[in-house]
Design an enzyme around this catalytic site. Structure first.
Site, PDB file in Angstrom:
ATOM      1  N   GLU A  55       0.833  -1.203   0.000  1.00 26.76           N
ATOM      2  CA  GLU A  55       0.000   0.000   0.000  1.00 26.76           C
ATOM      3  C   GLU A  55       0.868   1.254   0.000  1.00 26.76           C
ATOM      4  O   GLU A  55       1.944   1.291   0.600  1.00 26.76           O
ATOM      5  CB  GLU A  55      -0.891  -0.002   1.246  1.00 26.76           C
ATOM      6  N   LYS A 132      -9.806   2.133  -2.085  1.00 21.34           N
ATOM      7  CA  LYS A 132      -9.966   1.692  -0.710  1.00 21.34           C
ATOM      8  C   LYS A 132     -11.354   2.101  -0.233  1.00 21.34           C
ATOM      9  O   LYS A 132     -11.795   3.240  -0.427  1.00 21.34           O
ATOM     10  CB  LYS A 132      -8.891   2.320   0.174  1.00 21.34           C
ATOM     11  N   CYS A 166      -5.394  -3.071   2.905  1.00 20.44           N
ATOM     12  CA  CYS A 166      -5.060  -2.859   4.310  1.00 20.44           C
ATOM     13  C   CYS A 166      -6.285  -2.902   5.234  1.00 20.44           C
ATOM     14  O   CYS A 166      -6.789  -3.983   5.551  1.00 20.44           O
ATOM     15  CB  CYS A 166      -4.305  -1.543   4.454  1.00 20.44           C
TER      16      CYS A 166
END
Length: 319
Positions: A55, A132, A166
Site C-alpha cells: 500500500e 480503498k 489494508c
C-alpha cells in the site's frame, strides 16, 4: 458396493511474489522506477504469475517534492504530478515481463475525489483501479482521502482474484462479497507503522482465508521517509495464507517473509485445492454460508473484468 473415486479437479497453479518493499528517499521518478523494476525483475526470475507491491507505494515520491506542504496537500501533489507516469511505468513493466502486477496503491483523483487506489495491471489490458473502501483516521483527517464505492473482480485464465487494501481486510463483509463473486486469490497491500497494526491486518487476512476458503497474499511496507509525517517508520511481515484443512499447511501459512526486512516472498498455490476443500473438506465454510443464507449486500458497484492471460510457461494439468 464398489468404491467410487472422487471427482478429479483440474490443477490451477499460481505462483505469487510479494514485495516487502523498503521506503527510502529517492532523487527522481527515474530512481523510483529503477527500484520498482528491480523487484519486478526478481519476480520474473522466480517465474511469478502475480507480483504484489505494498500500500501507498507511490509515497516514496514525496521525497522528490519540495518540502513545506502539509500532509493533505502533499498527497494531492503526488496525485497531480505522478499518477500518469506511475501508471505508464507499470503498464510497461507488466507488458515487458508478461506478469500480473498489483502496483500497491497510490493517491489518485477519481471524479474529482482524492482516493487511495490499488491498480492491477494484466498484460494486454488496461489497468483495473480498486479504491480503498474503508479509511483509517489518518487517511480521513490527515491525508483527507475519500472512500471508494466500487469492488472490482478480475477474472484471469487461472481464476478470479481481487484486492482488499489494508484496513478493508479488517471488515469481513468485503471479502465475503468478493468470495461470493468467485474470488479465490485475495491480494492485500498494506502499510502499518507498528506491530499492532501489522497484527490487525495479518490476523484478519488469515481469518478471511479460513472464513471464505480462499488464499490471501499480503504485501507490506518497511523502511521510512525521514521527517515526513506518518511515514517515519513502518513494520511488516508479508505472507501467503491458506484455509486451515488437510490439503494445506497445518498452520494455514504457505510462506512468510522475515519480519521488517526488505525482501521478497514467493509461494506456490493451487486454486484447485480450494475446489477440493470446498467440496469435501473437514468444514465447508464457503458452501454452508451460501446454503444458510449468509449473503452480504453492498450499496456500491461490483464490476467484473474478464482479462484473459496465461503465462506461457504454465499450463493446467489433470490432478
Amino acid at each position: 458396493m464398489r468404491f467410487k473415486a472422487p471427482t478429479p479437479f483440474i490443477s490451477r497453479p499460481v505462483r505469487v511474489c510479494g514485495i516487502q518493499y523498503a521506503l527510502r528517499p529517492v532523487a527522481s521518478f527515474e530512481a523510483f522506477a529503477e527500484q520498482v523494476e528491480n523487484y519486478v525483475d526478481v519476480g520474473d526470475d522466480y517465474d511469478a504469475d502475480v507480483i504484489a507491491f505494498p500500500e501507498l507505494l507511490a509515497v516514496q515520491l514525496l521525497s522528490c517534492l519540495e518540502r513545506g506542504f502539509d500532509p493533505a496537500e502533499a498527497m494531492r501533489k503526488l496525485a497531480e504530478r505522478f499518477t500518469e507516469p506511475f501508471e505508464k511505468l507499470f503498464l510497461e513493466l507488466s507488458t515487458k515481463y508478461d506478469r500480473i502486477i498489483v502496483a500497491g496503491t497510490h493517491p489518485r483523483f477519481v471524479d474529482g475525489k482524492l482516493q487511495n487506489v490499488a491498480s492491477v495491471f494484466v498484460p494486454g489490458h488496461g489497468p483495473v483501479h480498486q479504491p480503498k473502501l474503508h479509511l483509517t483516521p489518518t487517511e480521513r483527517h490527515v491525508w483527507q482521502f475519500e472512500p471508494g464505492q466500487e469492488i472490482h473482480i478480475i477474472e484471469t485464465d487461472f481464476g478470479r482474484m481481487g484486492v482488499s487494501i489494508c484496513y478493508d481486510v479488517q471488515f469481513p463483509e468485503v471479502a465475503r462479497i468478493q468470495a461470493e463473486q468467485g474470488v479465490q486469490l485475495l491480494v492485500v497491500p498494506y502499510l502499518t507503522d507498528d506491530r499492532r497494526g501489522y497484527n490487525r491486518v495479518t490476523t484478519c487476512a488469515r481469518a478471511r482465508a479460513v472464513e471464505n476458503q480462499i488464499y490471501v497474499a499480503t504485501a507490506g511496507m518497511v523502511g521510512s521517509l525521514p521527517l515526513i509525517t506518518d511515514l517515519t517508520a513502518q513494520y511488516a511481515q508479508s505472507g501467503l495464507y491458506t484455509p486451515s484443512d488437510f490439503p494445506f499447511p497445518m498452520d494455514g501459512i504457505a510462506t512468510e517473509a522475515a519480519p521488517n526486512s526488505e525482501m521478497v516472498l514467493v509461494g506456490d498455490i493451487d486454486l484447485a485445492m480450494l475446489d477440493q476443500a470446498r467440496a469435501r473438506g473437514s468444514v465447508l465454510n464457503h458452501q454452508d454460508a451460501a446454503q444458510d443464507g449468509l449473503h452480504v449486500t453492498f450499496e456500491g458497484k461490483i464490476r467484473v473484468h474478464h482479462l484473459p492471460w496465461m503465462d506461457a510457461g504454465k499450463g493446467s494439468v489433470q490432478a
